[in-house]
Design a protein around this motif. Structure first.
Motif, short mmCIF file in Angstrom:
data_model
loop_
_atom_site.label_atom_id
_atom_site.label_comp_id
_atom_site.label_asym_id
_atom_site.label_seq_id
_atom_site.Cartn_x
_atom_site.Cartn_y
_atom_site.Cartn_z
N GLU A 116 0.82 -1.22 0.00
CA GLU A 116 0.00 0.00 0.00
C GLU A 116 0.85 1.26 0.00
OE1 GLU A 116 -2.41 -0.54 3.45
OE2 GLU A 116 -3.92 -1.77 2.41
N GLY A 117 2.14 1.14 0.23
CA GLY A 117 3.03 2.30 0.28
C GLY A 117 3.28 2.88 -1.10
N VAL A 118 3.93 4.04 -1.12
CA VAL A 118 4.18 4.74 -2.39
C VAL A 118 5.45 4.24 -3.07
CG1 VAL A 118 2.99 6.81 -1.60
CG2 VAL A 118 5.47 6.60 -1.24
N ILE A 119 6.23 3.39 -2.39
CA ILE A 119 7.50 2.92 -2.94
C ILE A 119 7.34 1.46 -3.39
CG2 ILE A 119 9.94 2.52 -2.49
CD1 ILE A 119 9.68 4.57 -0.19
N GLU A 120 7.72 1.19 -4.63
CA GLU A 120 7.74 -0.18 -5.12
C GLU A 120 9.12 -0.76 -4.84
OE1 GLU A 120 7.19 -2.82 -9.20
OE2 GLU A 120 6.59 -0.71 -9.18
N PRO A 121 9.23 -1.75 -3.95
CA PRO A 121 10.55 -2.29 -3.60
C PRO A 121 11.25 -2.87 -4.83
CG PRO A 121 8.85 -3.10 -2.10
CD PRO A 121 8.14 -2.44 -3.24
N THR A 122 12.55 -2.68 -4.91
CA THR A 122 13.32 -3.24 -6.03
C THR A 122 13.97 -4.57 -5.67
OG1 THR A 122 15.27 -1.95 -5.39
CG2 THR A 122 13.79 -0.97 -7.03
N LEU A 123 13.83 -5.00 -4.41
CA LEU A 123 14.34 -6.30 -3.98
C LEU A 123 13.23 -7.06 -3.27
CD1 LEU A 123 16.75 -8.29 -3.49
CD2 LEU A 123 17.11 -7.12 -1.31
N ALA A 124 13.06 -8.32 -3.63
CA ALA A 124 12.09 -9.18 -2.96
C ALA A 124 12.68 -9.62 -1.62
CB ALA A 124 11.74 -10.38 -3.82
N ALA A 125 12.31 -8.94 -0.55
CA ALA A 125 12.80 -9.25 0.79
C ALA A 125 11.62 -9.61 1.69
CB ALA A 125 13.58 -8.07 1.35
N THR A 126 11.91 -10.16 2.84
CA THR A 126 10.87 -10.60 3.77
C THR A 126 10.46 -9.47 4.69
OG1 THR A 126 11.80 -12.84 3.76
CG2 THR A 126 10.27 -12.30 5.53
N PRO A 127 9.18 -9.06 4.69
CA PRO A 127 8.73 -8.03 5.64
C PRO A 127 8.95 -8.52 7.07
CG PRO A 127 7.09 -8.38 3.92
CD PRO A 127 8.09 -9.48 3.78
N GLY A 128 9.48 -7.64 7.91
CA GLY A 128 9.77 -8.07 9.28
C GLY A 128 10.05 -6.89 10.18
N ASP A 129 10.76 -7.16 11.28
CA ASP A 129 11.02 -6.16 12.31
C ASP A 129 12.52 -6.09 12.57
OD1 ASP A 129 11.09 -4.48 14.45
OD2 ASP A 129 9.72 -5.63 15.71
N LEU A 130 13.15 -5.01 12.15
CA LEU A 130 14.59 -4.86 12.30
C LEU A 130 15.01 -4.68 13.76
CD1 LEU A 130 15.27 -2.59 9.21
CD2 LEU A 130 16.05 -4.95 9.51
N SER A 131 14.08 -4.30 14.62
CA SER A 131 14.42 -4.11 16.03
C SER A 131 14.72 -5.44 16.72
CB SER A 131 13.30 -3.38 16.77
OG SER A 131 12.17 -4.21 16.90
N LEU A 132 14.33 -6.55 16.08
CA LEU A 132 14.65 -7.88 16.62
C LEU A 132 16.02 -8.35 16.17
CD1 LEU A 132 11.21 -9.70 16.11
CD2 LEU A 132 12.11 -8.66 18.20
N VAL A 133 16.65 -7.58 15.28
CA VAL A 133 17.93 -7.97 14.70
C VAL A 133 19.06 -7.04 15.14
CG1 VAL A 133 19.19 -8.30 12.54
CG2 VAL A 133 16.77 -8.96 12.69
N LEU A 134 18.86 -5.74 14.95
CA LEU A 134 19.93 -4.78 15.21
C LEU A 134 19.98 -4.39 16.69
CD1 LEU A 134 19.41 -2.50 12.10
CD2 LEU A 134 21.40 -3.94 12.53
#
Length: 460
Positions: free
Chosen positions: A353-371
């Motif tokens: 629904e966002g205005v940006i079309e991603p150029t990489l097929a990545a997994t939606p997630g939560d970066l706060s669980l990683v960094l």
């Protein structure tokens, strides 16, 4: 079989070292050993359709092969001592710039003519950044683009292939001292040489540590840069990228006084996967040709972590964070900035629904669980700081891909000739821990070639 000079690694350092050696001493017998493929055989299987994520090829075509990890990069050659490595500390500031300009001349000769040289000199953005607690670093930037960079490499290989013996798909197992030089051991045989130049890049960091240990060459712990790749509409940064193309901007965080910087800016580019030692991270490319341009711009935001004794494995620290991302997302994770600051994971629906079309097929997630929190807080602070000079950077729909990790080799003990304690053994490029960029790595290759030929006691 015996050679005058053996070069290990066909990345920028190895290529420009071989080029300069053949130019200065065409009579020398030179071999280049490369663990990866020839340029034409370097093809990543990820096509976005049948293969969407990294499948762990035995030899990663993005990271290894003729041209090194820079072959499919954005082809940016930054002519500066302000970033990209510490080559100037060994050869002098003036000499380092001269070498980088010489590399630029070679690139123009072999297919880069017509590409633009950008510069920060006289730009009003310097003042704008300082007014908002940001520092724009000084540089001249030659942007070849991924497509023209490939052409330059093709032409350089055509120039070298009949003058140098290339051994592709031939990883070197060990480097040994011999009575009158060095013994280079591969899987089935060994080769002798008078002089050896090691230029294995960042992807050869573990191998380089092993070789240094076997040859009792001192090393010291270096740093690792950890962060995310930002993707947003190209128009948001167009006022900067149209004039400067690559803007290296540094921010000092209020909370921890950590340094956060922009890195590898790709106007109208794409976000891509990268495989380092079996770990999938993220990077970015852009092209010179208009037909491959996208509506997005991407760049990295990186936090540099320097470690002190007794900790010695900075790369291991970065790898553990990247592995966690791979564990949670099956590869690279993508998150909307608005979701990150609200403390919720992104999902496919909100990204779509966002205005940006991603150029990489990545997994939606939560970066706060990683960094780690300290790193993530610094990145969020930096995004709000950039929003002051490029309004829209902190929009909810801005995409953050994680993680991006820049691994640095342990800094190897070399002298002002880039030579180890073993006379005739040189270590150059990003594999030395001294250079961190295409321009510095290439310049180090030229410098060592000249040292081998010209220096007293270094002639063959």
């Amino acid at each position: 079989m015996r050679y005058d000079v053996i070069i290990i690694g066909a990345g920028p350092g190895g290529i420009y070292s071989a080029y300069e050696l053949t130019r200065k001493r065409p009579d020398l017998k030179i071999a280049v050993f490369e663990a990866g493929h020839t340029l034409k055989k370097r093809h990543c299987p990820i096509d976005g359709d049948k293969v969407k994520t990294c499948i762990g090829c035995q030899s990663c075509s993005i990271m290894s092969g003729f041209g090194g990890a820079g072959a499919f990069s954005d082809g940016k050659y930054n002519i500066t001592n302000d970033f990209g490595g510490t080559l100037h500390e060994f050869v002098g500031k003036k000499k380092a710039i001269e070498l980088m300009r010489y590399v630029d001349e070679i690139n123009m000769k072999y297919g880069g003519e017509g590409t633009k040289l950008y510069t920060t000199a006289g730009t009003h953005f310097k003042k704008l950044c300082l007014q908002n607690n940001l520092n724009l670093l000084d540089a001249s930037v030659r942007h070849l683009g991924t497509d023209i960079n490939y052409i330059v490499l093709e032409n350089l290989y055509a120039e070298l292939k009949d003058k140098v013996e290339f051994y592709f798909d031939t990883p070197v197992r060990s480097v040994e001292r011999s009575e009158d030089g060095f013994r280079i051991v591969v899987e089935k045989t060994a080769y002798e040489c008078d002089k050896c130049v090691i230029s294995v890049g960042r992807s050869g960091s573990k191998w380089m540590e092993k070789i240094c240990k076997e040859l009792s060459i001192n090393t010291k712990s270096n740093r690792v840069d950890i962060g995310v790749r930002v993707e947003l509409p190209a128009v948001i940064f167009s006022h900067l990228t149209d004039e400067l193309y690559e803007s290296k901007i540094v921010y000092r965080t209020e909370k921890f006084e950590d340094s956060v910087r922009t890195f590898c800016m790709n106007p109208h580019g794409i976000v891509v996967n990268e495989n380092t030692n079996g770990i999938v991270t993220v990077n970015g490319h852009s092209y010179e040709g208009a037909e491959k341009r996208t509506e997005n711009t991407n760049f990295a935001l990186l936090v540099a972590k320097h470690f002190s004794e007794p900790f010695k494995d900075s790369n291991g620290y970065g790898e553990s964070i990247a592995r966690l991302s791979n564990m949670l997302g099956g590869g690279v994770i993508v998150q909307r900035f608005g979701d990150l600051v609200r403390g919720r994971r992104s999902n496919e629906k909100r990204i779509a629904e966002g205005v940006i079309e991603p150029t990489l097929a990545a997994t939606p997630g939560d970066l706060s669980l990683v960094l780690p929190k300290r790193i993530l807080d610094g990145i969020i602070e930096m995004i709000y700081a950039l929003d002051k000079i490029a309004p829209g950077t902190a929009n909810d729909d801005t995409l953050l891909y994680g993680v991006e990790v820049k691994f640095y080799n342990m800094e190897v003990e070399i002298d002002e000739h880039l030579e180890t304690k073993h006379r005739g053994l040189y270590i150059i490029g990003d594999g030395s821990g001294v250079t961190h960029s295409l321009s510095h790595a290439s310049a180090s290759g030229v410098y060592v070639a000249r040292e081998i030929v010209e220096n007293e006691g270094g002639s063959i």
